[in-house]
Design an enzyme around this catalytic site. Structure first.
Site, PDB file in Angstrom:
ATOM      1  N   LYS A 122      23.338 -14.331   1.712  1.00 10.50           N
ATOM      2  CA  LYS A 122      22.611 -12.956   1.556  1.00 10.50           C
ATOM      3  C   LYS A 122      23.365 -12.207   0.961  1.00 10.50           C
ATOM      4  O   LYS A 122      22.902 -11.357   0.025  1.00 10.50           O
ATOM      5  CB  LYS A 122      22.521 -12.444   3.038  1.00 10.50           C
ATOM      6  N   SER A 139       0.847  -1.053   0.107  1.00 10.53           N
ATOM      7  CA  SER A 139      -0.119   0.252  -0.056  1.00 10.53           C
ATOM      8  C   SER A 139       0.766   1.188   0.080  1.00 10.53           C
ATOM      9  O   SER A 139       0.325   2.301  -0.655  1.00 10.53           O
ATOM     10  CB  SER A 139      -0.980  -0.029   1.239  1.00 10.53           C
ATOM     11  N   ASN A 140       2.007   1.219   0.473  1.00 11.75           N
ATOM     12  CA  ASN A 140       2.973   2.229   0.492  1.00 11.75           C
ATOM     13  C   ASN A 140       3.471   2.507  -0.791  1.00 11.75           C
ATOM     14  O   ASN A 140       3.655   3.854  -1.363  1.00 11.75           O
ATOM     15  CB  ASN A 140       4.002   2.297   1.520  1.00 11.75           C
ATOM     16  N   HIS A 192       8.678   3.109   8.964  1.00 16.03           N
ATOM     17  CA  HIS A 192       8.414   2.360  10.031  1.00 16.03           C
ATOM     18  C   HIS A 192       7.186   2.863  10.823  1.00 16.03           C
ATOM     19  O   HIS A 192       7.122   3.934  11.058  1.00 16.03           O
ATOM     20  CB  HIS A 192       9.694   2.410  10.975  1.00 16.03           C
ATOM     21  N   MET A 226      10.338  -7.012   4.402  1.00  9.26           N
ATOM     22  CA  MET A 226      10.511  -7.643   6.024  1.00  9.26           C
ATOM     23  C   MET A 226      11.992  -8.308   6.052  1.00  9.26           C
ATOM     24  O   MET A 226      11.898  -9.223   6.669  1.00  9.26           O
ATOM     25  CB  MET A 226       9.389  -8.261   5.757  1.00  9.26           C
ATOM     26  N   ARG A 227      13.039  -7.494   5.435  1.00  4.72           N
ATOM     27  CA  ARG A 227      14.260  -8.326   5.616  1.00  4.72           C
ATOM     28  C   ARG A 227      15.271  -7.354   6.343  1.00  4.72           C
ATOM     29  O   ARG A 227      15.001  -6.002   5.864  1.00  4.72           O
ATOM     30  CB  ARG A 227      14.947  -8.734   4.441  1.00  4.72           C
TER      31      ARG A 227
HETATM   32  C1  GRF Z   1       3.813  -0.651   6.921  1.00  3.98           C
HETATM   33  O1  GRF Z   1       3.080  -0.449   8.205  1.00  3.98           O
HETATM   34  C2  GRF Z   1       5.554  -0.191   6.692  1.00  3.98           C
HETATM   35  O2  GRF Z   1       5.536   0.842   7.916  1.00  3.98           O
HETATM   36  C3  GRF Z   1       6.059  -1.364   7.633  1.00  3.98           C
HETATM   37  O3  GRF Z   1       5.440  -2.521   6.966  1.00  3.98           O
HETATM   38  C4  GRF Z   1       4.133  -1.989   6.454  1.00  3.98           C
HETATM   39  C5  GRF Z   1       4.041  -2.184   4.897  1.00  3.98           C
HETATM   40  O4  GRF Z   1       2.702  -1.983   4.531  1.00  3.98           O
HETATM   41  N1  GRF Z   1       7.396  -1.265   7.306  1.00  3.98           N
HETATM   42  P1  GRF Z   1       2.484  -1.965   3.023  1.00  3.98           P
HETATM   43  O5  GRF Z   1       3.191  -3.180   2.082  1.00  3.98           O
HETATM   44  O6  GRF Z   1       3.340  -0.772   2.515  1.00  3.98           O
HETATM   45  O7  GRF Z   1       0.918  -2.083   2.674  1.00  3.98           O
END
Ligand code: GRF
Length: 205
Positions: free
Chosen positions: A70, A17-18, A114, A95-96
């Site tokens: 990695k 979503s971001n 964050h 998520m890494r």
């Molecule tokens: C967001 O809350 C961001 O701050 C965190 O992970 C989430 C990702 O959401 N790091 P999206 O994938 O952007 O919807």
């Protein structure tokens, strides 16, 4: 758009979503210089990749477990980023922990978002941490990534109230709404304003 756009790459792991908010902002003409040129995910099933494709942006997925280390995985990512002349990397729900290879290639050029007011509540489940701590306010932060977890110099923040009766879901939704605006604001700051770092403080002219 100026004659020399600043190329951005976006790394996602999930919903995206971001990423969607950044691409929508770009298409609405919010950025004077920034252009999102590629999206990369460590999870081939990430919805974020569909978001990228819907916006006709190059989308790639690599699974870290397909690489011996990695560092090898990150080198493969870097070669894609370099093929698109990426200058800034946006971590949008990636998520890494970013490893040494990416950090060395993009020093002070990796932005992470964050869902807390750092330095409070770094790491996973930041919204749950804020609720469990009894915080009255939380928020969101965009910062430069460094070798620590959610630890690098802060670029921009927004404050969000924690309301009576909030659950992790309601607080997360309230914060997410602000995240979507904050990431755009941070991209504009670093790509449109001269900046330098004094100690830990990012100073914009
Ligand atoms: C967001 O809350 C961001 O701050 C965190 O992970 C989430 C990702 O959401 N790091 P999206 O994938 O952007 O919807």
């Amino acid at each position: 758009m100026s004659a020399s756009p600043v190329h951005l790459g976006v790394l996602v792991s999930g919903r995206g979503s971001n990423l969607e908010a950044l691409l929508s902002a770009e298409r609405a003409g919010a950025f004077d210089r920034a252009r999102i040129v590629c999206v990369f995910s460590d999870a081939p099933e990430a919805r974020g990749l569909d978001v990228a494709r819907n916006f006709r942006v190059a989308a790639y997925a690599f699974r870290p477990r397909d690489y011996p280390s990695k560092a090898d995985y990150e080198k493969a990512v870097i070669s894609i980023l370099e093929s698109h002349a990426v200058e800034y990397l946006m971590l949008a729900g990636y998520m890494r922990i970013v490893g040494a290879a990416l950090l060395a290639r993009y020093p002070l050029r990796i932005l992470n978002i964050h869902p807390s007011l750092l330095p409070s509540f770094p790491g996973l489940h930041a919204q749950r941490q804020a609720l469990e701590h009894g915080a009255r306010f939380s928020g969101c932060t965009v910062h430069f990534a460094d070798a620590g977890v959610d630890a690098g110099p802060i670029i921009a923040q927004r404050v969000v109230p924690v309301l009576p009766g909030d659950t992790e879901d309601t607080l997360s939704a309230r914060i997410l709404e602000q995240e979507h605006q904050l990431f755009t604001e941070a991209v504009k700051l670093v790509t449109e304003r001269p900046w330098e770092i004094h100690g830990r403080t990012v100073m914009f002219s």
